[in-house]
Design a protein around this motif. Structure first.
Motif, PDB file in Angstrom:
ATOM      1  N   SER A 360       1.525  -5.329   4.386  1.00 61.83           N
ATOM      2  CA  SER A 360       0.456  -5.494   3.395  1.00 61.83           C
ATOM      3  C   SER A 360      -0.918  -5.402   4.055  1.00 61.83           C
ATOM      4  CB  SER A 360       0.603  -6.829   2.664  1.00 61.83           C
ATOM      5  OG  SER A 360       1.794  -6.852   1.893  1.00 61.83           O
ATOM      6  N   TRP A 363      -1.598  -1.820   4.631  1.00 62.75           N
ATOM      7  CA  TRP A 363      -2.004  -1.176   3.381  1.00 62.75           C
ATOM      8  C   TRP A 363      -3.462  -1.501   3.059  1.00 62.75           C
ATOM      9  CZ3 TRP A 363      -3.811  -2.353  -1.479  1.00 62.75           C
ATOM     10  CH2 TRP A 363      -3.592  -1.414  -2.493  1.00 62.75           C
ATOM     11  N   LYS A 366      -5.718   0.550   5.316  1.00 62.36           N
ATOM     12  CA  LYS A 366      -5.760   1.970   4.923  1.00 62.36           C
ATOM     13  C   LYS A 366      -6.617   2.199   3.681  1.00 62.36           C
ATOM     14  CE  LYS A 366      -1.339   3.541   6.843  1.00 62.36           C
ATOM     15  NZ  LYS A 366       0.055   3.980   6.534  1.00 62.36           N
ATOM     16  N   HIS A 367      -6.649   1.192   2.791  1.00 62.84           N
ATOM     17  CA  HIS A 367      -7.370   1.352   1.523  1.00 62.84           C
ATOM     18  C   HIS A 367      -8.711   0.621   1.531  1.00 62.84           C
ATOM     19  CE1 HIS A 367      -3.217   2.409   0.452  1.00 62.84           C
ATOM     20  NE2 HIS A 367      -3.756   3.150  -0.486  1.00 62.84           N
TER      21      HIS A 367
END
Length: 414
Positions: A360, A363, A366-367
């Motif tokens: 998580s 993620w 990355k975002h």
């Protein structure tokens, strides 16, 4: 500069960390990939989770991913000083001392946040609370974070509704790979492990009152039943109460259950679950403990005011002698019994929970910059990946849908 109790304790901590690393295969697989790909290169991560060996392993995995890791606890009684010393010895900035008072505990959190983290891992919402308040000046680089527990997620949603959430946050607790296993099987086993070790008493033949029949309460009740206890469940949700009844537990209000219980375990995430009127009718030598996140489920403060005498009975057990001669016994000051008086969840369980945390965070990184300041659910592909990795590590396999079956499930025709 790390703040720990005693660096000479490090060898014992290293031993604990190595033991759990051998039983956390999902996290080991993630570590291997992180070592190659460095998804956190140039990022600083502050981690506030119960500071013991499994958490230490998560910190090491994140460091292998390129992060500068700052590690602290989320409860002053769950920090293990030898593990904190070992992490400091390994070069991870660590801020944790067992048994500090609440001001000392907050001071350690503040020291951790001075790193100006890009990402955070929270357990109960203490870091996010500070970042949205007195430590806001350390949040200038904050990209997002993850919350480990049910209570913390409730607080995140409250902040989101009020428009004061300082960054995007991932509701790790709500992932299937987390709450199905960590909350039910982890809390069920670790709570009873701590209660039995601390009291050295039987469970079989006793009446156990479990307050709350969420995932944690289900695990606690199931394990108590399996060890031969007569289990009573108290609830405020009619459907959870019905579920407990269907699973052959007695269900009644705490006002009634208080008369019968030998051992009381709260797991609601709410305050004032066991209060003065319950103390007044309890059996002599009843045992009270808490498996919810904060120490407000059992009103220990009021119990102390009522008591004619309070005294230590064993390590992590305090006796409260009432004016009528009855004694009530509180474990671990009413804090999380499985961590304040035990070793927390088994390594195999935290393997899944911390795998969710690691993926998580990746993620989130990355975002970064694409997310609103709100609470996000763990992407389904992360959940699914962890489940499959864990099955493979256990030597298990499952069926796979054919394309025809997928089309059938997605269509409207029989």
């Amino acid at each position: 500069m790390s703040i720990v109790k005693d660096m000479s304790l490090a060898p014992s901590g290293h031993q604990k960390i190595q033991w759990v690393r051998d039983f956390m295969p999902a996290l080991s697989g993630i570590e291997e990939r992180f070592r190659r790909e460095k998804p956190f290169q140039g990022l600083t991560i502050a981690v506030s989770v119960h500071l013991e060996a499994k958490t230490a392993n998560l910190g090491l995995v994140l460091r292998e991913g390129g992060a500068q890791v700052y590690l602290t606890g989320c409860n002053p009684l769950s920090t293990q000083d030898d593990v904190a010393a070992a992490m400091a010895d390994l070069g991870v900035e660590t801020f944790g001392v067992h048994g500090v008072d609440m001001q000392g505990y907050e001071d350690l959190l503040v020291e951790t946040l001075k790193c100006r983290p890009h990402l955070i891992v929270d357990d109960g919402g203490d870091l996010i609370s500070l970042m949205g308040g007195k430590c806001a000046q350390y949040g200038d680089r904050l990209l997002g974070g993850c919350e480990e527990t049910t209570t913390g997620i409730h607080r995140l949603y409250a902040r989101e509704r009020a428009g004061i959430l300082p960054c995007p946050m991932m509701a790790v607790n709500d992932a299937k790979a987390k709450h199905y296993y960590d909350n039910k099987y982890g809390t069920g086993q670790s709570s009873w492990d701590a209660i039995m070790h601390t009291t050295n008493l039987m469970v079989a033949g006793k009446t156990v009152v479990v307050a709350g029949y969420g995932w944690c309460g289900k695990g606690i009740a199931m394990r108590a039943k399996g060890m031969g206890a007569d289990v009573i469940v108290t609830e405020v949700d009619p459907f959870k109460a019905l579920e407990a009844t269907m699973e052959n537990f007695r269900v009644m209000p705490m006002d009634e259950a208080a008369k019968y219980g030998d051992i009381f375990v709260t797991a609601t995430g709410c305050k004032d679950v066991i209060v003065e009127r319950h103390f007044q009718v309890m059996k002599d030598n009843a045992i009270l403990c808490n498996s919810g996140h904060f120490d407000c489920e059992v009103d220990v403060k009021r119990l102390g005011e009522l008591a004619a005498e309070r005294f230590s009975r064993r390590e992590n057990i305090e006796g409260f002698r009432l004016p009528d001669g009855r004694t009530l016994n509180v474990l671990a000051e009413g804090r999380l019994v499985n961590l304040a008086a035990g070793n927390g969840h088994p390594a195999e369980i935290m393997d899944m929970s911390f795998a969710v945390q690691a993926l998580s965070l990746e993620w989130m990184a990355k975002h970064a910059g694409q997310l609103e300041k709100k609470v996000y659910n763990v992407p389904e592909e992360i959940d699914d990946q962890i489940g499959r990795v864990k099955l493979a590590a256990m030597g298990l396999s499952i069926d796979t849908l054919t394309q025809e079956q997928k089309d059938y499930l997605a269509g409207w025709e029989a």
